[in-house]
Scaffold this motif. Sequence first.
Motif, PDB file in Angstrom:
ATOM      1  N   ARG A   1       0.213  -5.371   3.438  1.00 52.99           N
ATOM      2  CA  ARG A   1       0.027  -5.322   1.989  1.00 52.99           C
ATOM      3  C   ARG A   1      -1.457  -5.357   1.626  1.00 52.99           C
ATOM      4  O   ARG A   1      -1.896  -4.676   0.701  1.00 52.99           O
ATOM      5  CB  ARG A   1       0.754  -6.499   1.320  1.00 52.99           C
ATOM      6  CG  ARG A   1       2.269  -6.384   1.317  1.00 52.99           C
ATOM      7  CD  ARG A   1       2.897  -7.700   0.861  1.00 52.99           C
ATOM      8  NE  ARG A   1       4.338  -7.666   0.970  1.00 52.99           N
ATOM      9  CZ  ARG A   1       5.177  -7.390  -0.023  1.00 52.99           C
ATOM     10  NH1 ARG A   1       4.688  -7.117  -1.218  1.00 52.99           N
ATOM     11  NH2 ARG A   1       6.474  -7.386   0.161  1.00 52.99           N
ATOM     12  N   VAL A   2      -2.228  -6.149   2.366  1.00 53.91           N
ATOM     13  CA  VAL A   2      -3.677  -6.188   2.128  1.00 53.91           C
ATOM     14  C   VAL A   2      -4.281  -4.819   2.436  1.00 53.91           C
ATOM     15  O   VAL A   2      -5.126  -4.311   1.680  1.00 53.91           O
ATOM     16  CB  VAL A   2      -4.340  -7.287   2.991  1.00 53.91           C
ATOM     17  CG1 VAL A   2      -5.867  -7.205   2.859  1.00 53.91           C
ATOM     18  CG2 VAL A   2      -3.851  -8.661   2.574  1.00 53.91           C
ATOM     19  N   ALA A   3      -3.855  -4.218   3.552  1.00 56.62           N
ATOM     20  CA  ALA A   3      -4.365  -2.890   3.902  1.00 56.62           C
ATOM     21  C   ALA A   3      -4.014  -1.876   2.823  1.00 56.62           C
ATOM     22  O   ALA A   3      -4.817  -0.987   2.489  1.00 56.62           O
ATOM     23  CB  ALA A   3      -3.790  -2.458   5.249  1.00 56.62           C
TER      24      ALA A   3
ATOM     25  N   PRO B   1       2.959   3.283   8.836  1.00 53.71           N
ATOM     26  CA  PRO B   1       2.470   2.006   8.298  1.00 53.71           C
ATOM     27  C   PRO B   1       3.367   0.811   8.575  1.00 53.71           C
ATOM     28  O   PRO B   1       2.911  -0.327   8.485  1.00 53.71           O
ATOM     29  CB  PRO B   1       2.398   2.279   6.791  1.00 53.71           C
ATOM     30  CG  PRO B   1       3.449   3.317   6.551  1.00 53.71           C
ATOM     31  CD  PRO B   1       3.401   4.199   7.768  1.00 53.71           C
ATOM     32  N   LEU B   2       4.633   1.045   8.924  1.00 57.85           N
ATOM     33  CA  LEU B   2       5.574  -0.070   9.052  1.00 57.85           C
ATOM     34  C   LEU B   2       6.117  -0.246  10.467  1.00 57.85           C
ATOM     35  O   LEU B   2       6.944  -1.127  10.699  1.00 57.85           O
ATOM     36  CB  LEU B   2       6.745   0.128   8.085  1.00 57.85           C
ATOM     37  CG  LEU B   2       6.369   0.390   6.623  1.00 57.85           C
ATOM     38  CD1 LEU B   2       7.618   0.617   5.790  1.00 57.85           C
ATOM     39  CD2 LEU B   2       5.553  -0.771   6.063  1.00 57.85           C
TER      40      LEU B   2
ATOM     41  N   ALA C   1      10.727  -0.437   0.299  1.00 57.37           N
ATOM     42  CA  ALA C   1      11.003  -0.440  -1.142  1.00 57.37           C
ATOM     43  C   ALA C   1       9.744  -0.739  -1.946  1.00 57.37           C
ATOM     44  O   ALA C   1       9.519  -0.155  -3.020  1.00 57.37           O
ATOM     45  CB  ALA C   1      12.096  -1.462  -1.448  1.00 57.37           C
ATOM     46  N   GLU C   2       8.897  -1.639  -1.430  1.00 52.27           N
ATOM     47  CA  GLU C   2       7.682  -2.025  -2.149  1.00 52.27           C
ATOM     48  C   GLU C   2       6.691  -0.869  -2.223  1.00 52.27           C
ATOM     49  O   GLU C   2       6.101  -0.590  -3.279  1.00 52.27           O
ATOM     50  CB  GLU C   2       7.047  -3.227  -1.459  1.00 52.27           C
ATOM     51  CG  GLU C   2       5.839  -3.801  -2.173  1.00 52.27           C
ATOM     52  CD  GLU C   2       6.185  -4.453  -3.500  1.00 52.27           C
ATOM     53  OE1 GLU C   2       5.259  -4.701  -4.282  1.00 52.27           O
ATOM     54  OE2 GLU C   2       7.380  -4.698  -3.762  1.00 52.27           O
ATOM     55  N   ILE C   3       6.484  -0.161  -1.109  1.00 57.32           N
ATOM     56  CA  ILE C   3       5.553   0.963  -1.102  1.00 57.32           C
ATOM     57  C   ILE C   3       6.053   2.068  -2.020  1.00 57.32           C
ATOM     58  O   ILE C   3       5.273   2.676  -2.774  1.00 57.32           O
ATOM     59  CB  ILE C   3       5.356   1.488   0.334  1.00 57.32           C
ATOM     60  CG1 ILE C   3       4.576   0.469   1.167  1.00 57.32           C
ATOM     61  CG2 ILE C   3       4.616   2.834   0.334  1.00 57.32           C
ATOM     62  CD1 ILE C   3       4.456   0.825   2.636  1.00 57.32           C
TER      63      ILE C   3
ATOM     64  N   GLN D   1       5.454   5.147  -7.069  1.00 53.41           N
ATOM     65  CA  GLN D   1       5.988   5.668  -8.321  1.00 53.41           C
ATOM     66  C   GLN D   1       5.283   5.057  -9.527  1.00 53.41           C
ATOM     67  O   GLN D   1       5.027   5.740 -10.518  1.00 53.41           O
ATOM     68  CB  GLN D   1       7.494   5.399  -8.376  1.00 53.41           C
ATOM     69  CG  GLN D   1       8.295   6.207  -7.368  1.00 53.41           C
ATOM     70  CD  GLN D   1       9.774   5.895  -7.411  1.00 53.41           C
ATOM     71  OE1 GLN D   1      10.175   4.732  -7.530  1.00 53.41           O
ATOM     72  NE2 GLN D   1      10.607   6.919  -7.318  1.00 53.41           N
ATOM     73  N   GLN D   2       4.961   3.766  -9.433  1.00 54.89           N
ATOM     74  CA  GLN D   2       4.285   3.097 -10.544  1.00 54.89           C
ATOM     75  C   GLN D   2       2.902   3.685 -10.788  1.00 54.89           C
ATOM     76  O   GLN D   2       2.497   3.906 -11.940  1.00 54.89           O
ATOM     77  CB  GLN D   2       4.179   1.599 -10.248  1.00 54.89           C
ATOM     78  CG  GLN D   2       3.451   0.789 -11.318  1.00 54.89           C
ATOM     79  CD  GLN D   2       3.389  -0.689 -10.959  1.00 54.89           C
ATOM     80  OE1 GLN D   2       4.207  -1.203 -10.201  1.00 54.89           O
ATOM     81  NE2 GLN D   2       2.393  -1.389 -11.503  1.00 54.89           N
TER      82      GLN D   2
END
Length: 369
Positions: A141-143, A160-161, A174-176, A181-182
Motif C-alpha cells: 500500500r505504501v508503494a 504487485p500482489l 479490491a482496494e487497488i 476507479q476513484q
Amino acid sequence: MLSIQHITKRYRAQPVLRGIALDVAAGEFISLLGPSGCGKTTLLRILCGIETPDTGSLTLRGQDITAWPAAQRRFGVVFQSYALFPNLTAAQNVAFGLQNTARAPQAERVAERVAEMLALVGLGEQGHKYPAQLSGGQQQRVALARALAPRPELLLLDEPLSALDAQVRGSLQAEIRRLQQQLGITTVMVTHDQDEALSMADRVVVMHEGRIEQQGSPQQLYARPETRFVAGFVGRMNLLPARVVAAGWLEAGSTRLACDTSAYRTGSPVLLGLRPEAVVLQAAPAAALAAAPALPANTVRARVLETQFHGPTALLRLHCDSLQATLDAQWPTGADARLPEWLHGELLLSLPAPALHVLPLPESVRRAA
C-alpha cells in the motif's frame, strides 16, 4: 491515450515480443495476462522506459515517447518487491516519490500530499513506521501511495500482489480496483494469475510466446475463448479431440454431439471445449446404465474416478468410455458440504450444446494429424 504499435524485442537471438499492437483508452484498466516467459514483463519494462524496443513505437496522447527516458514519462510504477527504502518511514517513502518528480505542483506542500495519499490507501495512522514494522500488504500500500503521489499519467503494476498470501491478496485486489476507479487513472497491470486479471481489469490481454493471443473483457475471454491456449489458461476447461461430421454435429470418441460447427467444414479436426461447471450430472437408473438403451442427444454414461473438495464446490474427475476421455465436472456442495450418494458411482452426463466450444486445432497438432 496510449498506443503500442508493432513492438518487437529480442534478447540475443531469442524473440521475446513479436509485433505487439495495443491501444489503451484513458481511464481503462488493462491486464497483461500470461505464463512466465510470454513477454508481458518485457512489454511493461518498455512502457516504463527501462527497456528499448528493437522496432515499433509508443505514443502517449499522440506524442511519440519511444525514446523518452523513464523519468520523462511521468508514469507511476509498483513492483512485486515493493522497492521501499528500509531506512525511511512510510511517510518518507511516499514523500521521496513526490519530491523527486517535476510533476508535483510547486505550491503543494509535500506533507499534505503524503498525508492525503496514506489516508487514501488506508494507512493514515501508519506514516511514522518503517517498512520492517509493516506487513507485506501494508508495504505494498505504501508503494502504491508513492506511485500515485505525483499524479502520474499512467500507473504500471508489475505482479504487485504475487508475494502476498491469498487472503491479503484478495483484499488488495479490491482496494487497488477501488482506487483506480476513484482516481480514474489509466492502469496497465502484469500478472500470471487469471483470477487477479479477471476480477480487476476492464480488459484482459492474454499473451503467449511474445504475441497477443486474445483480448477482451473478462466475460468475453471466459465465455468465448478463441484458441486452445486461451481456453486452457483462462479458467478450467475440458479439451477433447473431435471431428466435424455434419453441419451442427461433431464426433468425439464414438459419440455424436450437437453443437455450433458453422465456422468449420465437414471433416475438419477440432478441439471440443467444455467448462466443468457446464457439465450437468444426473442420477441414472440401472436400466439407463446398461449398454442397450439409447440416450438423449448430448448425454453420455460416465463413472466417478476421484472427488476433490474445494469448499463451496467439489470437483469430480469422470471417465467416459464413449468419449474416450476423462472429464472434470463441478458440483455445489451445499451448506452441509456433503455429496449425494449417487455421485460416487456411475451416472449420466448431459453436455448442453450452447456450452460446447469448438476450437481450432493448433497448427502443430493439425500437421501431425
